[in-house]
Design a protein around this motif. Structure first.
Motif, mmCIF file in Angstrom:
data_model
loop_
_atom_site.group_PDB
_atom_site.id
_atom_site.type_symbol
_atom_site.label_atom_id
_atom_site.label_comp_id
_atom_site.label_asym_id
_atom_site.label_seq_id
_atom_site.Cartn_x
_atom_site.Cartn_y
_atom_site.Cartn_z
ATOM 1 N N HIS A 122 0.820 -1.214 0.000
ATOM 2 C CA HIS A 122 0.000 0.000 0.000
ATOM 3 C C HIS A 122 0.854 1.263 0.000
ATOM 4 C CE1 HIS A 122 -3.778 -2.142 0.380
ATOM 5 N NE2 HIS A 122 -3.206 -2.910 1.282
ATOM 6 N N LEU A 123 2.117 1.112 -0.416
ATOM 7 C CA LEU A 123 2.981 2.274 -0.590
ATOM 8 C C LEU A 123 2.382 3.176 -1.666
ATOM 9 C CD1 LEU A 123 5.765 3.296 0.473
ATOM 10 C CD2 LEU A 123 6.799 2.146 -1.491
ATOM 11 N N ARG A 124 2.297 4.462 -1.386
ATOM 12 C CA ARG A 124 1.687 5.379 -2.337
ATOM 13 C C ARG A 124 2.562 5.529 -3.579
ATOM 14 N NH1 ARG A 124 -0.002 10.715 0.787
ATOM 15 N NH2 ARG A 124 -1.383 10.999 -0.999
ATOM 16 N N PRO A 125 1.989 5.909 -4.728
ATOM 17 C CA PRO A 125 2.773 6.079 -5.963
ATOM 18 C C PRO A 125 3.955 7.012 -5.728
ATOM 19 C CG PRO A 125 0.431 6.197 -6.445
ATOM 20 C CD PRO A 125 0.539 6.157 -4.945
ATOM 21 N N GLY A 126 5.126 6.590 -6.223
ATOM 22 C CA GLY A 126 6.333 7.375 -6.010
ATOM 23 C C GLY A 126 6.950 7.191 -4.645
ATOM 24 N N GLY A 127 6.433 6.233 -3.864
ATOM 25 C CA GLY A 127 6.922 6.025 -2.505
ATOM 26 C C GLY A 127 8.278 5.339 -2.461
ATOM 27 N N LEU A 128 8.852 5.312 -1.257
ATOM 28 C CA LEU A 128 10.201 4.791 -1.042
ATOM 29 C C LEU A 128 10.173 3.661 -0.020
ATOM 30 C CD1 LEU A 128 13.369 5.071 -1.283
ATOM 31 C CD2 LEU A 128 13.206 6.676 0.659
ATOM 32 N N ALA A 129 10.874 2.568 -0.330
ATOM 33 C CA ALA A 129 11.093 1.485 0.628
ATOM 34 C C ALA A 129 12.488 1.628 1.218
ATOM 35 C CB ALA A 129 10.951 0.128 -0.051
ATOM 36 N N VAL A 130 12.577 1.618 2.542
ATOM 37 C CA VAL A 130 13.857 1.689 3.248
ATOM 38 C C VAL A 130 14.041 0.373 3.988
ATOM 39 C CG1 VAL A 130 15.204 2.887 5.006
ATOM 40 C CG2 VAL A 130 13.694 4.196 3.492
ATOM 41 N N LEU A 131 15.079 -0.372 3.625
ATOM 42 C CA LEU A 131 15.299 -1.719 4.163
ATOM 43 C C LEU A 131 16.673 -1.821 4.801
ATOM 44 C CD1 LEU A 131 14.040 -3.810 1.099
ATOM 45 C CD2 LEU A 131 12.677 -2.888 2.993
ATOM 46 N N CYS A 132 16.793 -2.689 5.812
ATOM 47 C CA CYS A 132 18.095 -2.979 6.399
ATOM 48 C C CYS A 132 18.911 -3.807 5.406
ATOM 49 C CB CYS A 132 17.923 -3.729 7.710
ATOM 50 S SG CYS A 132 19.488 -4.235 8.462
ATOM 51 N N GLY A 133 20.005 -3.257 4.939
ATOM 52 C CA GLY A 133 20.828 -3.923 3.949
ATOM 53 C C GLY A 133 21.758 -4.972 4.520
ATOM 54 N N ASP A 134 21.764 -5.116 5.850
ATOM 55 C CA ASP A 134 22.589 -6.131 6.493
ATOM 56 C C ASP A 134 21.784 -7.376 6.845
ATOM 57 O OD1 ASP A 134 24.865 -4.441 6.489
ATOM 58 O OD2 ASP A 134 24.106 -3.422 8.281
ATOM 59 N N ASP A 135 20.506 -7.374 6.483
ATOM 60 C CA ASP A 135 19.634 -8.494 6.799
ATOM 61 C C ASP A 135 19.555 -9.431 5.598
ATOM 62 O OD1 ASP A 135 16.923 -9.929 6.918
ATOM 63 O OD2 ASP A 135 17.067 -9.068 8.925
ATOM 64 N N GLU A 136 19.997 -10.677 5.802
ATOM 65 C CA GLU A 136 20.082 -11.639 4.698
ATOM 66 C C GLU A 136 18.740 -11.850 4.012
ATOM 67 O OE1 GLU A 136 21.129 -16.407 4.104
ATOM 68 O OE2 GLU A 136 21.719 -15.355 5.948
ATOM 69 N N LEU A 137 17.675 -11.997 4.791
ATOM 70 C CA LEU A 137 16.372 -12.252 4.192
ATOM 71 C C LEU A 137 15.817 -11.023 3.493
ATOM 72 C CD1 LEU A 137 14.539 -14.570 6.726
ATOM 73 C CD2 LEU A 137 15.227 -15.102 4.404
ATOM 74 N N LEU A 138 15.979 -9.854 4.094
ATOM 75 C CA LEU A 138 15.491 -8.640 3.445
ATOM 76 C C LEU A 138 16.187 -8.410 2.107
ATOM 77 C CD1 LEU A 138 14.999 -6.007 6.303
ATOM 78 C CD2 LEU A 138 13.262 -7.022 4.827
ATOM 79 N N ASN A 139 17.411 -8.856 2.000
ATOM 80 C CA ASN A 139 18.143 -8.678 0.740
ATOM 81 C C ASN A 139 17.615 -9.582 -0.373
ATOM 82 O OD1 ASN A 139 19.912 -6.599 1.424
ATOM 83 N ND2 ASN A 139 21.340 -8.003 2.409
ATOM 84 N N THR A 140 16.732 -10.516 -0.044
ATOM 85 C CA THR A 140 16.114 -11.333 -1.092
ATOM 86 C C THR A 140 14.888 -10.647 -1.696
ATOM 87 O OG1 THR A 140 14.641 -12.547 0.423
ATOM 88 C CG2 THR A 140 16.868 -13.425 0.102
ATOM 89 N N LEU A 141 14.426 -9.563 -1.068
ATOM 90 C CA LEU A 141 13.284 -8.828 -1.605
ATOM 91 C C LEU A 141 13.710 -7.977 -2.796
ATOM 92 C CD1 LEU A 141 11.322 -7.422 1.480
ATOM 93 C CD2 LEU A 141 10.740 -9.386 0.055
ATOM 94 N N SER A 142 12.847 -7.913 -3.795
ATOM 95 C CA SER A 142 13.066 -7.020 -4.943
ATOM 96 C C SER A 142 11.806 -6.184 -5.135
ATOM 97 C CB SER A 142 13.379 -7.827 -6.207
ATOM 98 O OG SER A 142 14.553 -8.598 -6.047
ATOM 99 N N PRO A 143 11.615 -5.173 -4.302
ATOM 100 C CA PRO A 143 10.374 -4.395 -4.365
ATOM 101 C C PRO A 143 10.196 -3.680 -5.698
ATOM 102 C CG PRO A 143 11.573 -3.973 -2.313
ATOM 103 C CD PRO A 143 12.502 -4.720 -3.220
ATOM 104 N N ASP A 144 8.957 -3.576 -6.112
ATOM 105 C CA ASP A 144 8.627 -2.867 -7.348
ATOM 106 C C ASP A 144 8.418 -1.384 -7.043
ATOM 107 O OD1 ASP A 144 8.004 -2.321 -9.971
ATOM 108 O OD2 ASP A 144 5.911 -2.947 -9.793
ATOM 109 N N CYS A 145 9.432 -0.776 -6.447
ATOM 110 C CA CYS A 145 9.385 0.642 -6.091
ATOM 111 C C CYS A 145 10.821 1.087 -5.815
ATOM 112 C CB CYS A 145 8.521 0.876 -4.853
ATOM 113 S SG CYS A 145 9.147 0.060 -3.359
#
Length: 459
Positions: A212-235
């Protein structure tokens, strides 16, 4: 809450109105015991009670009306009722409609750990420029998050909303109301594993925040987290942390023991020399994510640096408290899981003025990771040379204490209750010593032990 009519509320909740559609509501409550004149009452059905049983009491106390999933047998004159399928969903839908009345940036946060800490850190930074609404305390669930949105006022210029979960779909459900401009996931860990099949299931549930991220929104993720690094968000996505691949990196980290951290956060825009008066390397990673979000919302370097320096932990969250005689209490009693307890033990191990005492309690909701999680904590206490372990609860007796003893902890004890362990701590808590208090909150309430120690007449 800005004024709204009952007709607007009915439309937002998709209900059927009984009473005056032009009645004006300016405040709302889910607690019949605290109803004030003119409040709108939202009865919630829980495991141990049903708010519908208290509708009459709430309206007779001055409530203007209520949502209800079933109409009372008698409708009180002068009161308004909106019949809905589910009162909790009606509250969420009302909050979503209400959020749409405001044109301001909203940051939504989730993660296995650090949600409240990040919320406090980021809101403090944003407050250097904006009048910022933030989730009060840890009210981040199905009720708390909607109530936070309904607290928005015309003077607010930004909002930071924390959202927690203990089941799949919950973050998605809340996201329908929050609709963030910036979505933050702090990390993925075994918290709530009891309710999920695996950490990948937890990842999928946390990733619902992006839906439900609004158009033009930003995802901020922990880059040191192995599982989060498997995500490829469409934003647009920014990964933050210590790894070289991170778009926002932590460099030049200087740990200052219990006094906190100095480090530099490097972004594509600049370098931010930060100081945070709270120990724990994880604080630097959270700060990197806060910088990414703050940059997106237009803050300057000066505002970001000043806001980070002003950070103070929320109650019972990694607060270093000074007691008489140079004693130190590391009060992180709000909640616990294996990773957070191990991080706190490493902080305790840096103390050099006297004994290191860890008063630890059982960790809950670990599912299949329960035995290993408690063993890992006990083993680390021994390996770090923690002089005294005071453990509470059956899980700690079976797994944590034996592991600590096997790893060389010279004094690992078990107690059945929190107060027994607390009294033992008082007996051995000498001037110059440091004591860590950490356990799962619901089961142990170690915050009560912290309250006791704070007022104890030490000499």
């Amino acid at each position: 809450m800005i004024a709204m009519t009952t007709a607007q509320m009915c439309a937002a909740a998709g209900g059927t109105l009984y009473g005056d559609p032009s009645a004006v509501i300016t405040s709302l409550s889910t607690d019949s015991r605290s109803i004030c004149t003119g409040d709108w009452f939202v009865p919630i059905a829980g495991e141990r009670f049903d708010g519908h049983d208290y509708i009459g009491r709430a309206l007779e106390a001055g409530g203007a009306g209520c949502f209800c999933a079933r109409l009372p047998e008698t409708l009180l004159p002068g009161k308004t009722y909106i019949l809905v399928e589910d009162t909790k969903r009606a509250l969420r839908d009302l909050a979503g409609w209400y959020r749409g009345q405001f044109d301001l940036p909203v940051v939504q946060i989730t993660g296995s750990m650090g949600k409240t800490t990040f919320k406090e850190l980021l809101s403090g930074i944003l407050s250097q420029r904006y009048n910022t609404l933030k989730t009060p305390g840890n009210l981040n669930g199905d009720i708390g998050a909607p109530l936070t949105l309904l607290s928005l006022l015309p003077e607010h210029q930004a909002a930071v909303v924390e959202t927690g979960m203990d089941a799949p779909g919950q973050i998605r459900w809340l996201g329908q109301a929050v609709r963030p401009d910036v979505a933050v996931i702090t990390n993925i860990d075994d918290v709530h594993l009891e309710h999920f099949g695996s950490r990948r299931d937890i990842l999928a549930a946390k990733a619902e925040i992006l839906e439900h991220l609004r158009p033009g929104g930003l995802a901020v993720l922990c880059g040191d987290d192995e599982l989060l690094n498997t995500l490829s968000p469409d934003c647009e996505t920014i990964r933050c942390g210590f790894a070289s691949r991170c778009g926002v990196r932590v460099e030049d980290l200087e740990e200052r023991g219990l006094e906190g951290l100095r480090f530099t956060v490097v972004t594509a825009r600049g370098r931010y020399p930060l100081e945070i008066a709270t120990p724990g390397v994880h604080m630097a990673s959270l700060a990197a994510m806060a910088v990414a979000a703050a940059e997106r919302l237009g803050l300057t370097e000066e505002e970001i640096v000043r806001g980070a320096a002003a950070y103070a932990p929320a109650d019972n969250r990694l607060r270093v408290e000074r007691l008489p005689g140079g004693r130190l209490m590391i009060n992180d009693s709000y909640n616990a899981n294996p990773r957070s307890v191990q991080a706190d033990l490493r902080i305790l191990a840096r103390h050099t003025g006297g004994k290191r005492i860890a008063m630890l309690g059982d960790m809950t909701e670990l599912g299949t990771a329960e035995a290993a999680g408690h063993r890992d904590v006990g083993r680390l206490a021994g390996e770090l040379g923690i002089e005294v372990l005071l453990a509470v609860g059956p899980r700690s007796r079976e797994h944590m204490v034996p592991a600590a003893q096997a790893a060389g902890c010279p004094d690992a004890r078990w107690y059945e209750t929190r107060d027994e362990a607390r009294d033992a701590l008082v007996e051995i808590f000498a001037p110059g010593d440091a004591a860590l208090l950490k356990a799962s909150h619901f089961l142990n309430r170690f915050d009560l032990a912290a309250d006791y120690l704070r007022t104890y007449p030490f000499h």
